[in-house]
Write a protein that holds these residues in place. Structure first.
Motif, short mmCIF file in Angstrom:
data_model
loop_
_atom_site.label_atom_id
_atom_site.label_comp_id
_atom_site.label_asym_id
_atom_site.label_seq_id
_atom_site.Cartn_x
_atom_site.Cartn_y
_atom_site.Cartn_z
N PRO A 1 7.14 7.70 -6.52
CA PRO A 1 8.42 7.04 -6.24
C PRO A 1 9.58 7.78 -6.90
CG PRO A 1 6.78 5.45 -6.96
CD PRO A 1 6.18 6.80 -7.18
N PRO A 2 10.70 7.89 -6.20
CA PRO A 2 11.86 8.58 -6.78
C PRO A 2 12.41 7.79 -7.96
CG PRO A 2 12.45 7.47 -4.74
CD PRO A 2 10.97 7.32 -4.89
N PRO A 3 13.13 8.47 -8.86
CA PRO A 3 13.70 7.76 -10.02
C PRO A 3 14.81 6.81 -9.59
CG PRO A 3 14.44 10.05 -9.99
CD PRO A 3 13.46 9.91 -8.87
N THR B 1 0.88 -1.17 0.00
CA THR B 1 0.00 0.00 0.00
C THR B 1 0.92 1.22 0.00
OG1 THR B 1 -1.61 -1.22 1.31
CG2 THR B 1 -1.86 1.19 1.22
N PRO B 2 1.02 1.92 -1.14
CA PRO B 2 1.98 3.03 -1.21
C PRO B 2 1.53 4.23 -0.37
CG PRO B 2 0.72 2.87 -3.25
CD PRO B 2 0.26 1.74 -2.39
N ALA B 3 2.48 5.01 0.11
CA ALA B 3 2.17 6.24 0.83
C ALA B 3 1.35 7.13 -0.10
CB ALA B 3 3.47 6.93 1.24
#
Ligand SMILES: CC(C)(COP(=O)(O)OP(=O)(O)OC[C@H]1O[C@@H](n2cnc3c(N)ncnc32)[C@H](O)[C@@H]1OP(=O)(O)O)[C@@H](O)C(=O)NCCC(=O)NCCS
Length: 209
Positions: free
Chosen positions: A171-173, A164-166
């Motif tokens: 997301p950073p590269p 479950t993503p924030a």
């Protein structure tokens, strides 16, 4: 008599400059097929321009094999093999990757897949590679049986856990993928060449079929 899949001779040859439309058609069908097993494998909206740029840059390169099978003027099979370079951290870092293999449904079971694999293994050995490696979806039992019949065997597995993503966080590269003007350096870090194309904006539009 109308020629059928089994009575029409098949011609296997490298994709020519003007045959990107055929590559793209079969590549799209392959990835639609793969996304049927797992929607996380679906293609990005910009896939065709990215693939065209990659085709334009590599289809004459010694490290790439873009093979099409033709039934008359209809493309019925696609095989893409590419040199792959892992990070210099690894001792045995160069191998040939089977990036794409597809046979249209009404030609399957006629030995075309195996004929394309035979061309690909000859190509890879002639280029000095000691192996071909590939990724196959775990649920694609047909392809796994096929590869086993062709002599392949599994050496590694990709495992996944869903998260479950924030909320609201992008997301950073990948730090190895950030554009710093040193594409050759990125390759040395071991990125797949096709994946690398996804790090850059496409600047060439594919021609119309
Ligand atoms: C996998 C694929 C390329 C195989 O091509 P194909 O032309 O049908 O395969 P061939 O006719 O050359 O078959 C070669 C061998 O595989 C076997 N095979 C073919 N279809 C099979 C099936 N459905 N289940 C099990 N084995 C099968 C054949 O029986 C033959 O083995 P045999 O000598 O024991 O008879 C083709 O089915 C395809 O494009 N599938 C959809 C896309 C895909 O899965 N691509 C791979 C993604 S990694």
């Amino acid at each position: 008599m109308t020629p059928t899949a089994s009575t029409t001779a098949l011609v296997l040859r490298p994709a020519a400059d003007a045959e990107f439309w055929a590559v793209a058609r079969l590549f799209a069908e392959l990835h639609q097929f793969n996304a049927g097993f797992d929607p996380l494998f679906r293609l990005a909206e910009t896939w065709e321009a990215l693939l065209y740029e990659h085709f334009r840059q590599t289809h004459h390169a010694p490290g790439a094999c873009w093979l099409l099978a033709w039934r008359g003027d209809e493309p019925v099979g696609l095989l893409l093999l590419e040199a792959h370079t892992d990070s210099p951290l690894f001792a045995a870092r160069r191998w040939a990757e089977l990036v794409a293999l597809y046979v249209v449904p009404d030609q399957r079971g006629s030995d075309l897949g195996r004929r394309m694999i035979a061309v690909g293994t000859q190509w890879a050995a002639a280029q000095g590679f000691d192996r071909i490696q590939l990724y196959v979806t775990a649920a694609n039992t047909h392809a796994k049986h096929f590869y086993a019949r062709c002599g392949f065997a599994p050496v590694q597995e990709i495992w996944r856990i869903a998260l479950t993503p924030a909320p609201g966080v992008i997301p950073p590269p990948d730090p190895s993928c950030e554009t710093n003007g040193h594409a050759a350096h990125q390759i040395e870090l071991g990125h797949h060449h096709l994946a690398m194309e996804l790090c850059a904006s496409p600047n060439v539009e594919p021609p119309d079929a």
